[in-house]
Each structure stands twice: as C-alpha cells, then as structure tokens.
Design a protein around this motif. Structure first.
Motif, PDB file in Angstrom:
ATOM      1  N   GLN A 106     -16.487 -22.353  30.939  1.00 49.18           N
ATOM      2  CA  GLN A 106     -16.392 -23.086  29.684  1.00 49.18           C
ATOM      3  C   GLN A 106     -17.200 -24.384  29.767  1.00 49.18           C
ATOM      4  OE1 GLN A 106     -13.101 -22.425  27.148  1.00 49.18           O
ATOM      5  NE2 GLN A 106     -11.702 -22.170  28.865  1.00 49.18           N
ATOM      6  N   CYS A 107     -18.329 -24.391  29.066  1.00 48.90           N
ATOM      7  CA  CYS A 107     -19.228 -25.550  29.067  1.00 48.90           C
ATOM      8  C   CYS A 107     -19.421 -26.122  27.671  1.00 48.90           C
ATOM      9  CB  CYS A 107     -20.600 -25.151  29.622  1.00 48.90           C
ATOM     10  SG  CYS A 107     -20.592 -24.518  31.304  1.00 48.90           S
ATOM     11  N   GLN A 108     -18.635 -25.674  26.708  1.00 54.10           N
ATOM     12  CA  GLN A 108     -18.809 -26.134  25.328  1.00 54.10           C
ATOM     13  C   GLN A 108     -18.574 -27.646  25.236  1.00 54.10           C
ATOM     14  OE1 GLN A 108     -16.421 -24.132  26.557  1.00 54.10           O
ATOM     15  NE2 GLN A 108     -14.630 -23.983  25.260  1.00 54.10           N
ATOM     16  N   ASN A 109     -19.410 -28.304  24.449  1.00 57.13           N
ATOM     17  CA  ASN A 109     -19.334 -29.763  24.339  1.00 57.13           C
ATOM     18  C   ASN A 109     -19.132 -30.218  22.909  1.00 57.13           C
ATOM     19  OD1 ASN A 109     -19.455 -31.089  26.842  1.00 57.13           O
ATOM     20  ND2 ASN A 109     -21.634 -30.607  27.056  1.00 57.13           N
ATOM     21  N   GLY A 110     -18.086 -31.003  22.718  1.00 54.90           N
ATOM     22  CA  GLY A 110     -17.878 -31.729  21.476  1.00 54.90           C
ATOM     23  C   GLY A 110     -17.562 -33.152  21.887  1.00 54.90           C
ATOM     24  N   VAL A 111     -18.532 -33.800  22.506  1.00 59.03           N
ATOM     25  CA  VAL A 111     -18.290 -35.069  23.188  1.00 59.03           C
ATOM     26  C   VAL A 111     -17.802 -36.152  22.223  1.00 59.03           C
ATOM     27  CG1 VAL A 111     -19.871 -34.642  25.085  1.00 59.03           C
ATOM     28  CG2 VAL A 111     -20.749 -35.618  22.971  1.00 59.03           C
ATOM     29  N   PRO A 112     -16.931 -37.036  22.684  1.00 63.80           N
ATOM     30  CA  PRO A 112     -16.403 -38.108  21.833  1.00 63.80           C
ATOM     31  C   PRO A 112     -17.508 -39.020  21.301  1.00 63.80           C
ATOM     32  CG  PRO A 112     -15.116 -37.910  23.845  1.00 63.80           C
ATOM     33  CD  PRO A 112     -16.329 -37.055  24.034  1.00 63.80           C
ATOM     34  N   THR A 113     -17.320 -39.483  20.065  1.00 60.22           N
ATOM     35  CA  THR A 113     -18.298 -40.378  19.447  1.00 60.22           C
ATOM     36  C   THR A 113     -17.659 -41.639  18.869  1.00 60.22           C
ATOM     37  OG1 THR A 113     -18.062 -39.270  17.309  1.00 60.22           O
ATOM     38  CG2 THR A 113     -19.765 -38.417  18.798  1.00 60.22           C
ATOM     39  N   GLY A 114     -16.321 -41.697  18.881  1.00 56.65           N
ATOM     40  CA  GLY A 114     -15.659 -42.830  18.253  1.00 56.65           C
ATOM     41  C   GLY A 114     -15.517 -42.678  16.748  1.00 56.65           C
ATOM     42  N   THR A 115     -15.886 -41.504  16.238  1.00 55.73           N
ATOM     43  CA  THR A 115     -15.709 -41.184  14.821  1.00 55.73           C
ATOM     44  C   THR A 115     -14.854 -39.914  14.728  1.00 55.73           C
ATOM     45  OG1 THR A 115     -17.732 -39.859  14.746  1.00 55.73           O
ATOM     46  CG2 THR A 115     -17.921 -42.201  14.196  1.00 55.73           C
ATOM     47  N   ILE A 129     -13.909 -28.480  19.546  1.00 50.85           N
ATOM     48  CA  ILE A 129     -14.895 -27.872  20.444  1.00 50.85           C
ATOM     49  C   ILE A 129     -14.631 -28.274  21.893  1.00 50.85           C
ATOM     50  CG2 ILE A 129     -17.345 -27.759  21.053  1.00 50.85           C
ATOM     51  CD1 ILE A 129     -17.936 -28.328  18.060  1.00 50.85           C
ATOM     52  N   GLN A 130     -14.407 -29.548  22.116  1.00 49.65           N
ATOM     53  CA  GLN A 130     -14.298 -30.079  23.470  1.00 49.65           C
ATOM     54  C   GLN A 130     -13.012 -29.664  24.180  1.00 49.65           C
ATOM     55  OE1 GLN A 130     -16.601 -31.584  25.121  1.00 49.65           O
ATOM     56  NE2 GLN A 130     -15.918 -33.352  26.278  1.00 49.65           N
ATOM     57  N   ALA A 131     -11.896 -29.683  23.472  1.00 49.56           N
ATOM     58  CA  ALA A 131     -10.605 -29.499  24.139  1.00 49.56           C
ATOM     59  C   ALA A 131      -9.811 -28.308  23.609  1.00 49.56           C
ATOM     60  CB  ALA A 131      -9.775 -30.781  23.997  1.00 49.56           C
ATOM     61  N   LEU A 132      -9.604 -28.231  22.299  1.00 51.15           N
ATOM     62  CA  LEU A 132      -8.756 -27.175  21.763  1.00 51.15           C
ATOM     63  C   LEU A 132      -9.307 -25.782  22.053  1.00 51.15           C
ATOM     64  CD1 LEU A 132      -7.677 -28.627  18.292  1.00 51.15           C
ATOM     65  CD2 LEU A 132      -6.458 -28.716  20.474  1.00 51.15           C
ATOM     66  N   SER A 133     -10.622 -25.637  22.009  1.00 50.18           N
ATOM     67  CA  SER A 133     -11.201 -24.312  22.243  1.00 50.18           C
ATOM     68  C   SER A 133     -10.977 -23.840  23.677  1.00 50.18           C
ATOM     69  CB  SER A 133     -12.705 -24.316  21.933  1.00 50.18           C
ATOM     70  OG  SER A 133     -13.418 -25.084  22.884  1.00 50.18           O
ATOM     71  N   ARG A 134     -10.792 -24.771  24.603  1.00 47.63           N
ATOM     72  CA  ARG A 134     -10.541 -24.367  25.985  1.00 47.63           C
ATOM     73  C   ARG A 134      -9.169 -23.720  26.132  1.00 47.63           C
ATOM     74  NH1 ARG A 134     -14.703 -28.066  26.703  1.00 47.63           N
ATOM     75  NH2 ARG A 134     -15.916 -27.713  28.603  1.00 47.63           N
ATOM     76  N   PHE A 135      -8.221 -24.167  25.332  1.00 50.46           N
ATOM     77  CA  PHE A 135      -6.938 -23.477  25.256  1.00 50.46           C
ATOM     78  C   PHE A 135      -7.099 -22.155  24.508  1.00 50.46           C
ATOM     79  CE2 PHE A 135      -3.366 -22.318  22.537  1.00 50.46           C
ATOM     80  CZ  PHE A 135      -2.353 -22.139  23.482  1.00 50.46           C
ATOM     81  N   ARG A 193      -7.851 -38.654  25.681  1.00 47.74           N
ATOM     82  CA  ARG A 193      -7.064 -37.592  25.043  1.00 47.74           C
ATOM     83  C   ARG A 193      -7.591 -36.215  25.436  1.00 47.74           C
ATOM     84  NH1 ARG A 193      -8.847 -36.573  19.211  1.00 47.74           N
ATOM     85  NH2 ARG A 193     -10.663 -36.132  20.520  1.00 47.74           N
ATOM     86  N   ASP A 194      -8.920 -36.042  25.352  1.00 48.11           N
ATOM     87  CA  ASP A 194      -9.518 -34.755  25.700  1.00 48.11           C
ATOM     88  C   ASP A 194      -9.168 -34.367  27.129  1.00 48.11           C
ATOM     89  OD1 ASP A 194     -10.606 -34.864  23.194  1.00 48.11           O
ATOM     90  OD2 ASP A 194     -12.677 -35.168  23.865  1.00 48.11           O
ATOM     91  N   SER A 195      -9.323 -35.310  28.051  1.00 48.31           N
ATOM     92  CA  SER A 195      -9.031 -35.047  29.456  1.00 48.31           C
ATOM     93  C   SER A 195      -7.570 -34.681  29.649  1.00 48.31           C
ATOM     94  CB  SER A 195      -9.392 -36.268  30.301  1.00 48.31           C
ATOM     95  OG  SER A 195      -9.193 -36.017  31.673  1.00 48.31           O
ATOM     96  N   THR A 196      -6.674 -35.426  28.988  1.00 52.44           N
ATOM     97  CA  THR A 196      -5.238 -35.154  29.094  1.00 52.44           C
ATOM     98  C   THR A 196      -4.898 -33.763  28.587  1.00 52.44           C
ATOM     99  OG1 THR A 196      -4.646 -37.494  28.909  1.00 52.44           O
ATOM    100  CG2 THR A 196      -2.956 -35.894  28.302  1.00 52.44           C
TER     101      THR A 196
END
Length: 310
Positions: A106-115, A129-135, A193-196
């Motif tokens: 799993q390498c999908q990226n939805g990196v944080p932007t502050g928005t 993309i970043q976190a929920l899709s990994r679940f 949050r993403d990491s958690t």
C-alpha cells in the motif's frame, strides 16, 4: 550498493509471488513494481487513478521482466471515496482470484495539506486516500477471500506519531478546521491523525487476522512525484523542499528497503519483533493511542460502520 540491495542481488522471485501495489503508477509504488519485475515476480498488478501512467508502468514492467515471464496488469481505481474502494477491491479480487494474493503493498498517498476537501461521502479526500483506504482495501479483500494463507500486507507511510485527541465523530477534523486552526498546525494534526489511524488499523488487524504478516514502514524523505506536487503552507513550503533536495532519496533507491522487508526470507525472522519500522528497518514504537486496545477497537468498529459490507 546498500545492504538491502546486496541482500536482494541473489534473490529470485517466482510463481508464488502475486503482488498488488496500490498507488503503483508513480513514486515509491512504481519503483517497487519495477524492482519486483526485474527480480522475476510472477504477477504484478498496479492500482491507481491515472490510466495513461498506469499503462506506461505496465509496459515498463513487461520490458524489465520479459525474459522471466512476468505478467503485469493495471487496474484503475479511485480510493478517495467509499464506493470507489469497494469497486476497486472487487476488481482486484476478480483479477487475482480467491486465495492467490501473496503481497499487498500500500503506497497510496493523500498527504496532509492543512486544508480539508470533503467528498460526497462527507469525508476528507486526502484522509480517505492516505488512511481510510488502508483499512478498507485490506478489510474488503479479506472479505472477498483474496489473500493467500500467509500473505504479507505492507503499508508504506508514517508510523509512530500520536494524536490523542482523535474524535471518532470528527475523523476528517472539520471541527478543528472550523475553530480557526492555523493551516500549518492543522497539517501537523492531519499527519498525526493519519499515523494514529493507520497504526491502529495495522495493529488491530494483526490481532484479528494473525494468519497474515503486517508491516508498516516509514520511507523517510523520498523524492517522488507526489511530494514534488505537495501543496504546503509557509514556512513548510520552504523547509520541506530543502530537506528533500539535501537528503531525499530517489524512489528506486528506496525500493530495495520495502522489498527486502516483505520478500526476503531472512526478513521474516529479522523483523518479527515489531509491526512498524523506519527507513533503516529499525523498530518504531506505537503511539499511545494506537497502543490502547480499547481505542483501537472503537476505531475499528467506527470504520466498519463507514465501509459496511460489500
């Protein structure tokens, strides 16, 4: 030559190495795919949003693995929305078949932007993309009985951060943003949050599905296309590009690390003591929230309610 490249130099992959790479059309995902093809991985399926990029990667994989009989395919998938994840999981299962998937990378990226950009699901697009899709992708592929008995599920992201204020009713951090949080600080909140969430999902799934091997790797600074296009607020817009330019590695340089961790036989015992590792494969401890069984279970239940059944 790095120690991991040296370890892989004599390793040849074969017919039991069916691999699906989410986010495989560019950056780390595409680099992992190229290295696997050169090593003779029997079947590589890359998943991404861009048809043109995806087909270009497939052509390159066939060139690299032509004399080794490598089969490469592309599946177009949208991991930014709940239904898109379900459709993508069904498409993967249809191509792979039951019990045949040995490796999910799993390498999908939805990196944080502050928005915060909400989709029609009412969830933050980047967070989905970043976190929920990994679940969701693991959860749905498991429900479809796609994995082989001893499959490896590897996520390349950002383990070890902690967001103790995680609100299960505000996973997209809308309330935090509406409170006037400065963009740079909201970006850091999103990263934690993403990491958690990802750490919690990987830890919980390792307990619920012990037949599979779970890995969460921090790539460090990798100069991939996704990070080159990362929209950052000041002063991070100045600091991060400087860091990437000075010490960042190219995706193909980094790719040997996750491939060693997931595919090399000696790594199964060498990396048996933890789930999360840094870019030098040194263990990373879980944050306090991800280490808390009650919080993990409640998060898992919340995610189940979001994604439901196929």
């Amino acid at each position: 030559m790095s120690q991991y490249e040296a370890a892989l130099s004599g390793l040849s992959l074969g017919h039991d190495d069916v691999t699906v790479i989410l986010g495989g059309t560019q950056g780390i995902g595409a680099a992992v795919a190229r290295k696997l093809a050169s090593m003779g991985c029997s079947r590589i399926i890359i998943v991404g949003r861009g048809e043109e990029k995806g087909q270009a990667v497939v052509r390159r994989l066939k060139e690299l693995g032509g004399d080794k009989g490598v089969q490469a395919d592309f599946i177009k998938g949208d991991l930014s929305q709940v239904e898109g994840m379900k459709v993508t999981a069904r498409a993967i299962a249809a191509v792979v078949g039951k019990g045949n998937l040995n490796y999910l990378v799993q390498c999908q990226n939805g990196v944080p932007t502050g928005t915060i950009e909400l989709t029609s699901d009412g969830l933050s697009r980047g967070f989905s993309i970043q976190a929920l899709s990994r679940f969701a992708m693991f959860y749905h592929l498991e429900a479809l009985q796609t994995f082989s008995k001893n499959a490896t599920i590897m996520s390349i992201c950002n383990p070890g951060q902690d967001y103790p204020g995680l609100d299960l009713d505000d996973l997209s951090l809308e309330k935090v943003g509406e409170a006037g949080r400065w963009q740079a600080l909201l970006l850091m909140d999103q990263s934690k949050r993403d990491s958690t969430v990802i750490d919690s999902v990987i830890k919980e799934s390792s307990l619920r599905y012990p037949q599979y091997r779970q890995l969460h790797l921090a790539p460090g600074l990798v100069k991939s296309e996704g990070y080159q296009n990362w929209a950052l607020p000041f002063p991070l817009s100045f600091i991060f590009p400087l860091g990437f330019a000075m010490i960042g590695r190219l995706p193909d340089e980094y790719a040997t690390v996750p491939i060693y961790a997931a595919y090399h036989p000696e790594a199964r015992s060498a990396l048996a003591g933890s789930l999360s590792y840094n870019d030098k494969l040194k263990p990373i401890a879980l944050g306090t929230s991800a280490a808390n069984a009650e919080k993990r279970e409640k998060l898992w239940e919340t995610l189940q309610s979001i994604f439901g059944a196929l």
